[in-house]
Write a protein that holds these residues in place. Structure first.
Motif, PDB file in Angstrom:
ATOM      1  N   HIS A  78      91.431  -2.615  45.126  1.00 13.74           N
ATOM      2  CA  HIS A  78      90.147  -3.058  45.688  1.00 13.74           C
ATOM      3  C   HIS A  78      89.888  -2.378  47.034  1.00 13.74           C
ATOM      4  N   PHE A  79      90.909  -2.281  47.871  1.00 16.28           N
ATOM      5  CA  PHE A  79      90.767  -1.611  49.163  1.00 16.28           C
ATOM      6  C   PHE A  79      90.314  -0.164  48.968  1.00 16.28           C
ATOM      7  N   PHE A  80      91.003   0.568  48.087  1.00 17.13           N
ATOM      8  CA  PHE A  80      90.655   1.967  47.863  1.00 17.13           C
ATOM      9  C   PHE A  80      89.261   2.108  47.251  1.00 17.13           C
ATOM     10  N   LEU A  81      88.888   1.174  46.414  1.00 20.74           N
ATOM     11  CA  LEU A  81      87.544   1.198  45.838  1.00 20.74           C
ATOM     12  C   LEU A  81      86.489   0.998  46.927  1.00 20.74           C
ATOM     13  N   GLU A  82      86.736   0.072  47.837  1.00 19.08           N
ATOM     14  CA  GLU A  82      85.813  -0.137  48.967  1.00 19.08           C
ATOM     15  C   GLU A  82      85.694   1.120  49.808  1.00 19.08           C
ATOM     16  N   LYS A  83      86.820   1.790  50.079  1.00 19.84           N
ATOM     17  CA  LYS A  83      86.789   3.028  50.861  1.00 19.84           C
ATOM     18  C   LYS A  83      86.005   4.104  50.106  1.00 19.84           C
ATOM     19  N   ALA A  84      86.182   4.186  48.791  1.00 24.19           N
ATOM     20  CA  ALA A  84      85.458   5.174  47.984  1.00 24.19           C
ATOM     21  C   ALA A  84      83.959   4.889  48.003  1.00 24.19           C
ATOM     22  N   TYR A  85      83.579   3.612  47.873  1.00 27.27           N
ATOM     23  CA  TYR A  85      82.154   3.259  47.927  1.00 27.27           C
ATOM     24  C   TYR A  85      81.542   3.687  49.254  1.00 27.27           C
ATOM     25  N   ARG A  86      82.241   3.384  50.336  1.00 27.40           N
ATOM     26  CA  ARG A  86      81.714   3.725  51.660  1.00 27.40           C
ATOM     27  C   ARG A  86      81.602   5.239  51.835  1.00 27.40           C
ATOM     28  N   GLY A  87      82.573   5.973  51.329  1.00 26.48           N
ATOM     29  CA  GLY A  87      82.519   7.425  51.392  1.00 26.48           C
ATOM     30  C   GLY A  87      81.376   7.985  50.557  1.00 26.48           C
ATOM     31  N   PHE A  88      81.170   7.413  49.384  1.00 30.24           N
ATOM     32  CA  PHE A  88      80.093   7.853  48.513  1.00 30.24           C
ATOM     33  C   PHE A  88      78.736   7.571  49.155  1.00 30.24           C
ATOM     34  N   ILE A  89      78.585   6.407  49.744  1.00 27.44           N
ATOM     35  CA  ILE A  89      77.331   6.060  50.434  1.00 27.44           C
ATOM     36  C   ILE A  89      77.068   7.050  51.564  1.00 27.44           C
ATOM     37  N   SER A  90      78.075   7.336  52.348  1.00 25.86           N
ATOM     38  CA  SER A  90      77.934   8.281  53.452  1.00 25.86           C
ATOM     39  C   SER A  90      77.550   9.671  52.946  1.00 25.86           C
ATOM     40  N   ALA A  91      78.190  10.112  51.866  1.00 25.06           N
ATOM     41  CA  ALA A  91      77.878  11.425  51.298  1.00 25.06           C
ATOM     42  C   ALA A  91      76.440  11.478  50.789  1.00 25.06           C
ATOM     43  N   GLN A  92      75.970  10.416  50.148  1.00 22.29           N
ATOM     44  CA  GLN A  92      74.586  10.385  49.669  1.00 22.29           C
ATOM     45  C   GLN A  92      73.606  10.399  50.837  1.00 22.29           C
ATOM     46  N   GLN A  93      73.913   9.637  51.877  1.00 23.24           N
ATOM     47  CA  GLN A  93      73.043   9.629  53.043  1.00 23.24           C
ATOM     48  C   GLN A  93      72.972  11.010  53.681  1.00 23.24           C
ATOM     49  N   ARG A  94      74.104  11.694  53.759  1.00 23.42           N
ATOM     50  CA  ARG A  94      74.114  13.043  54.332  1.00 23.42           C
ATOM     51  C   ARG A  94      73.308  13.996  53.464  1.00 23.42           C
ATOM     52  N   THR A  95      73.453  13.917  52.149  1.00 25.80           N
ATOM     53  CA  THR A  95      72.702  14.780  51.245  1.00 25.80           C
ATOM     54  C   THR A  95      71.201  14.556  51.404  1.00 25.80           C
ATOM     55  N   ILE A  96      70.780  13.318  51.442  1.00 24.28           N
ATOM     56  CA  ILE A  96      69.356  13.006  51.612  1.00 24.28           C
ATOM     57  C   ILE A  96      68.859  13.522  52.954  1.00 24.28           C
ATOM     58  N   SER A  97      69.661  13.339  53.990  1.00 22.93           N
ATOM     59  CA  SER A  97      69.294  13.831  55.318  1.00 22.93           C
ATOM     60  C   SER A  97      69.122  15.347  55.305  1.00 22.93           C
ATOM     61  N   MET A  98      70.038  16.060  54.651  1.00 26.79           N
ATOM     62  CA  MET A  98      69.958  17.526  54.583  1.00 26.79           C
ATOM     63  C   MET A  98      68.688  17.968  53.856  1.00 26.79           C
TER      64      MET A  98
END
Length: 187
Positions: free
Chosen positions: A123-143
């Protein structure tokens, strides 16, 4: 050094001492010097790294040799070439120290053992993956949608300490512009 990992995990879920002792046994501690590589393109990405101290950059080099900075990792962040690590393929990116760095290393076998024998850590690693994925999507949209000035301001707002530690040339590469372009911005 493992106390830092425990504090990091306990931001998401509680651990008892026996659980943390098991978790600690799965990590190895390593130190690297500035400019040293943890992962090199074309080699195995044997570990997922939890940064205790220091600063890393994850770089993709295109066919012309131009370096594109995929991400940075500072204290309490995780980093590796994730596709190579999880799929056990050769790395397509390199992970390099920007500063002298200390990390805790987790190989894939121990990662799977942790998730199997201690399901709440999955569950911990899944939460970290979700947060990383959200950050990556936000960066892509920003770019795709905002100018360089706004992207720089977003980076500064989200990670002010990172911006202070990373040379302008690397920030420019991360933002997808030349250092000269970044220097000309009215900031």
């Amino acid at each position: 050094m493992h106390d830092q990992l425990r504090t990091h995990i306990e931001k998401i879920l509680p651990l008892n001492d026996d659980e943390f002792e098991f978790i600690s046994s799965c990590f190895t501690h390593k130190k690297y010097k500035k400019h040293q590589f943890l992962v090199q393109e074309g080699e195995a990405a044997s570990y997922n790294y939890f940064v205790l101290k220091g600063l890393l950059k994850l770089v993709y080099s295109d066919e012309t040799g131009k370096e594109h900075i995929v991400g940075f990792a500072m204290e309490d962040w995780w980093e590796t070439d994730f596709p190579a690590y999880y799929l056990e393929t050769l790395a397509t990116m390199s992970l390099e120290c920007i500063e002298d760095t200390e990390v805790l290393c987790l190989n894939l076998g121990d990662y799977k053992r942790l998730c199997t024998q201690l399901p709440k850590l999955e569950h911990f690693f899944l939460e970290k993956a979700y947060r990383g994925f959200i950050s990556a999507q936000q960066r892509t949209i920003s770019m795709m949608t905002v100018g360089i000035k706004e992207r720089y301001e977003q980076l500064l707002e989200k990670y002010p300490s990172l911006v202070q530690r990373v040379p302008k040339s690397l920030l420019a590469a991360y933002l997808g512009v030349s250092r000269e372009t970044l220097s000309r911005l009215p900031l």
